[in-house]
Design an enzyme around this catalytic site. Structure first.
Site, PDB file in Angstrom:
ATOM      1  CD  GLU A   5     -10.786 -25.890 -44.920  1.00 19.79           C
ATOM      2  OE1 GLU A   5     -10.882 -24.963 -44.091  1.00 19.79           O
ATOM      3  OE2 GLU A   5     -11.762 -26.498 -45.383  1.00 19.79           O
ATOM      4  CB  SER A  16      -9.273 -22.365 -45.421  1.00 17.22           C
ATOM      5  OG  SER A  16      -9.464 -22.651 -44.057  1.00 17.22           O
ATOM      6  CB  SER A  32      -7.843 -17.166 -36.513  1.00 12.62           C
ATOM      7  OG  SER A  32      -7.133 -18.127 -37.256  1.00 12.62           O
TER       8      SER A  32
END
Length: 353
Positions: free
Chosen positions: A15, A189, A324
């Site tokens: 990530e 993720s 996000s």
């Protein structure tokens, strides 16, 4: 006086690139009148570098090639130092730091390892502590904690990368059936996640997940709304509104989260009030069950069949990119991005009082 803030980004996990996106948004929204900001980037091969160059070069990855803006540096575990050790031509200097904001997703950043370093340094830091981070990062451990807290979850089976996947498939088919989801136990993720509709896809998904972790989690498929809730606080943690994710692909994978902008975020979620209140209650309960501090995003399914709520997972350092869910959920209740960052830093100081 300004607080001396060290923001750490990058890291060795898969990530890494998401961290570059998150930290760019965070640095753009931090109040420069309140904080004297130092940035340490961690490369994919684990080098720690104090970066003093241009902000736009972080997200692109160019920062690593800016030799004139880089110096080897690290957070000292020596509590008497309380800062960043900077190496320069055979000598060193120390920058005193008041607080650390780790913008690190996944292993070596969200799993309790770097939090242990911060604890040794006695420097306040944003986010959960060592045990909470470690247990939240391992989805099998967190499932045990949440089960003990009485929070409904999907049925699940664990596998090891060393297992005979053909034999393991027999157990998975008997306990879960198809479709089912296969996940590395300790990534975020949606890295390494696969959905299996039959045995061939199951074996392939297990093989792929084993590339990212030696422990694998397999879960039953829940047919329902995908929703998320943001939690903020320490012992007084509160939940924001609930948001729903409507991906245009079969499931909310890595690309849907960070690459494909066709995913629709519905904030607040169009669900009955009693359902959203149950989600908010479970979110805080899950957070406190882990002895949570600072922040988390808690993910759920709401079944189409009967409206029941099922916990999916918790994220102790959720994405902070401009798309996000975590900052968007707080913005929906009047806590803007800069104010949210201020509150997270305040919570870091509150933990050590």
């Amino acid at each position: 006086m300004k607080k001396k803030l060290c923001v750490i980004f990058g890291g060795e996990s898969p990530e890494h690139d998401i961290s570059l996106k998150s930290v760019t948004s965070i640095l753009n929204n931090l109040n420069k009148d309140k904080y004297e900001i130092y940035t340490i980037g961690i490369t994919k091969d684990g080098r720690w570098l104090l970066y003093s160059g241009d902000l736009p070069k972080i997200e692109s990855g160019e920062w690593e090639r800016e030799s004139g803006s880089l110096k080897p540096a690290f957070i000292s575990p020596d509590a008497s130092c309380g800062g960043i050790f900077v190496l320069d031509n055979g000598t060193y200097s120390v920058i005193d730091i008041d607080v650390i904001f780790p913008v690190l997703h996944g292993e070596y950043g969200e799993d309790g390892t770097v939090q242990g370093l911060f604890e040794l340094s006695h420097i306040p830091y944003v986010g959960m502590g060592v045990p909470a981070s470690a247990n939240a990062m391992d989805k099998t451990f967190s499932k045990i904690v949440f089960g003990a807290a009485g929070i409904p979850q999907a049925a699940w089976v664990t596998a090891a990368a060393s297992d005979d996947f053909e034999s393991k498939a027999d157990e998975i088919e008997e306990k879960l059936g198809y479709p089912c989801f296969v996940k590395p136990a300790r990534t975020g993720s949606s890295v390494g996640i696969g959905k299996a509709h039959d045995r061939a896809e199951l074996i392939a998904a297990l093989d792929n997940a084993a590339k990212f972790d030696r422990k694998i989690l397999v879960e039953e498929h829940i047919d329902g709304h995908e929703v998320e809730c943001a939690v903020l606080g320490n012992s007084d943690a509160k939940a924001a509104v609930v948001g729903e994710i409507k991906p245009t692909v079969e499931y909310y994978d890595f690309d849907a989260k960070y690459v494909d902008d066709s995913t629709v975020l519905v904030i607040p979620a169009d669900l009955p009030r009693d359902v959203t209140e149950k989600i908010r209650e479970y979110s805080v309960r899950a957070f406190k069950a882990l002895d949570g501090q600072g922040l988390s995003r808690v993910d759920f399914f709401v079944k189409y069949s009967d409206g029941s709520v099922v916990l999916n997972e918790i994220n102790t350092l959720p994405g902070f990119t401009n798309i996000s869910m975590y900052p968007k959920l707080w913005d929906a209740v009047g806590v803007g991005y800069p104010e949210l960052l201020d509150r997270l830093i305040e919570l870091a100081f509150e933990r050590v009082k």
